[in-house]
Design an enzyme around this catalytic site. Structure first.
Site, PDB file in Angstrom:
ATOM      1  CG  HIS A 104      22.771 -14.538   3.531  1.00  0.00           C
ATOM      2  ND1 HIS A 104      21.638 -13.865   3.131  1.00  0.00           N
ATOM      3  CD2 HIS A 104      23.449 -14.837   2.398  1.00  0.00           C
ATOM      4  CE1 HIS A 104      21.620 -13.773   1.808  1.00  0.00           C
ATOM      5  NE2 HIS A 104      22.704 -14.358   1.337  1.00  0.00           N
TER       6      HIS A 104
ATOM      7  CE  LYS B 127      22.601 -10.279   1.596  1.00  0.00           C
ATOM      8  NZ  LYS B 127      23.682 -11.164   1.251  1.00  0.00           N
TER       9      LYS B 127
ATOM     10  CG  ASP C 187      -2.003  -1.092   1.104  1.00  0.00           C
ATOM     11  OD1 ASP C 187      -2.262  -1.574  -0.015  1.00  0.00           O
ATOM     12  OD2 ASP C 187      -2.555  -1.487   2.155  1.00  0.00           O
TER      13      ASP C 187
END
Length: 481
Positions: A399, A401, A230
């Site tokens: 993993h 970042k 939205d």
């Protein structure tokens, strides 16, 4: 009878007619000396096949503007707004926290038209379970549209759950649009696309790779992980749609990742990235107010959403990282699954550490990509020598970042700290200028550090010759990743 001399003669003739022209092409592109040397070495060491490898993976498209979407009206408006913000910033540099990093803010306004938004509420999502719980809750509340853009969308348990929810929302009249990277989501079957389309969900693969068509673009992948709901709720970070982000992998253990939930104006900035990519894959323009509501400029956390990729004139995310690290006065904390920094960023890290800035980097000890792991290890000794503290994550696979600089600059996004993310992939990062947020992310870093072991220079130098050989070979080709 096989004539070896004739074969050798033809082989060298073909080599001269292919490798030398390609070598000149590489030289004329004026890339970094590291990339140029790496590609020419490939041409020499792997005759003929090296040429094919370059034509498929090595061509530079940033300067050729092959991915340009600047015809989109909203991007023109964005450029005008970024120019206006630059003028306003000259007159009134916002609060003390943004003032401390105004060089980064100005840089992102100039190199990628990344608007500084203020009306934002942020939540750091520390793993797959927290991320998917938050995403599912937000999707269930959608009233008008749901936009998803992912590198990996697996049709496994979590993927099926999300798909069923999206189909349910579409039946309720909510518009659903999906972009998936054609290489990252290679395992999706045609019937998956057909079912969604038959039920009113629009879905497109990003730059299909179908041999021989478009093979020259296989190296330019959409690594973004974006959801916008939205126009005012958004998600960005390291987590794709796949079970491994919740359950991990047998060989690696638990999957440690970081995602960001945004409620506010910065979600509209994420929407701008999606609308540009949607225009690229579908030719459809989403410029109405229901997709791109005006910025509220309400009080809240200051955020810039930066898009990086070959569709921009500058390596925007890499430049922002460089400016942040070069301007650091106290600390730089980085978590990344792959550590293969381009020369400028490598120099920035070493310079900061030698200036007695507390530079710490966490990388996984075990990786899902062996060559990338060896490439990451090849930079460890050089960084340790300059005083950078390196930690190997032990509790599974890291993993995440993200980066924290000093007291009030932090970034979470999709880009790894490597050549591919900074120079080749389509990425998206949120740059946040807030003391409280930076403090929260620092707590996550320190927790990750507790689950890591610090690498000492004297210890690292004792590793075996075979280990060093693998590193060296990976280091040579790392600029080509």
């Amino acid at each position: 009878m096989f004539d070896w001399y004739q074969f050798t003669g033809w082989f060298y003739l073909i080599f001269l007619l292919t490798a030398i022209p390609v070598a000149f092409m590489i030289l004329l592109e004026k890339r970094s000396p590291y990339k140029t040397a790496a590609w020419i070495m490939v041409l020499i060491l792997i005759p003929i096949f090296g040429v094919l490898f370059y034509l498929i993976f090595g061509q530079e498209y940033r300067k050729r503007k092959m991915f340009s979407v600047r015809g989109l009206k909203m991007l023109k408006i964005l450029r005008l707004n970024s120019s206006r913000q630059l003028r306003e910033f000259e007159e009134s540099p916002y609060n003390e926290e943004t003032k401390a990093h105004e060089n980064v803010i100005r840089l992102l306004l100039n190199n990628s038209n990344s608007l500084l938004t203020s009306g934002n509420e942020l939540e750091i999502l520390k793993d797959g379970e927290a991320t998917f719980t938050s995403i599912f809750e937000a999707v269930k509340k959608a009233k008008h549209h749901i936009h998803l853009e992912y590198y990996i969308y697996d049709n496994d348990d979590i993927g099926k759950q999300l798909t069923e929810l999206l189909l349910k929302k579409r039946k309720e009249g909510v518009e659903v649009r999906i972009i998936v990277d054609d290489v990252g989501s290679w395992n999706l079957k045609k019937k998956f696309f057909r079912r969604l389309r038959e039920n009113g969900i629009e879905i497109y693969p990003f730059m299909e790779v179908r041999f021989p068509r478009l093979t020259s673009r296989v190296n330019y992948r959409n690594h973004r992980k974006i959801i916008v709901i939205d126009g005012k709720t958004g998600f960005v970070g390291g987590i794709n749609i796949a079970d491994r982000y919740i359950h991990g992998l047998k060989k690696l253990g638990p999957w440690r990742d970081t995602h960001l939930k945004i409620v506010g104006d910065a979600a509209t900035s994420l929407q701008l990235i999606f609308t540009a990519d949607w225009y690229f894959v579908s030719g459809q323009k989403l410029e109405q107010k229901q997709y791109l509501p005006p910025f509220s400029e309400a009080p809240g956390t200051p955020v810039q959403i930066c898009a990086g990729g070959p569709d921009y004139d500058w390596e925007a995310i890499a430049q922002a990282y460089f400016a942040s690290i070069a301007g650091a006065r106290k600390k730089v904390y980085i978590a990344t699954p792959y550590l293969m920094p381009p020369p400028a960023l490598l120099q920035a890290l070493k310079t900061a550490a030698l200036s007695q800035v507390d530079v710490r980097i966490i990388i996984p000890e075990k990786s899902d990509a062996k060559v990338s792991m060896w490439g990451s290890f090849s930079y460890v000794e050089e960084l340790l020598e300059s005083g950078v503290k390196i930690y190997f994550y032990q509790k599974g696979f890291l993993h995440s970042k993200y980066m924290v600089v000093d007291d009030c600059l932090a970034t979470i996004g999709t880009s790894n700290f490597d050549f591919r993310s900074f120079e080749t992939n389509f990425e998206a990062n949120a740059f946040v200028y807030c003391r409280d947020f930076a403090s929260q992310l620092e707590e996550h870093f320190l927790e990750d550090q507790k689950n890591s072991r610090r690498i000492k220079l004297s210890q690292w130098r004792k590793r075996g010759w075979f280990f060093k050989l693998r590193e060296s070979l990976a280091h040579i080709i790392s600029p080509m990743y």
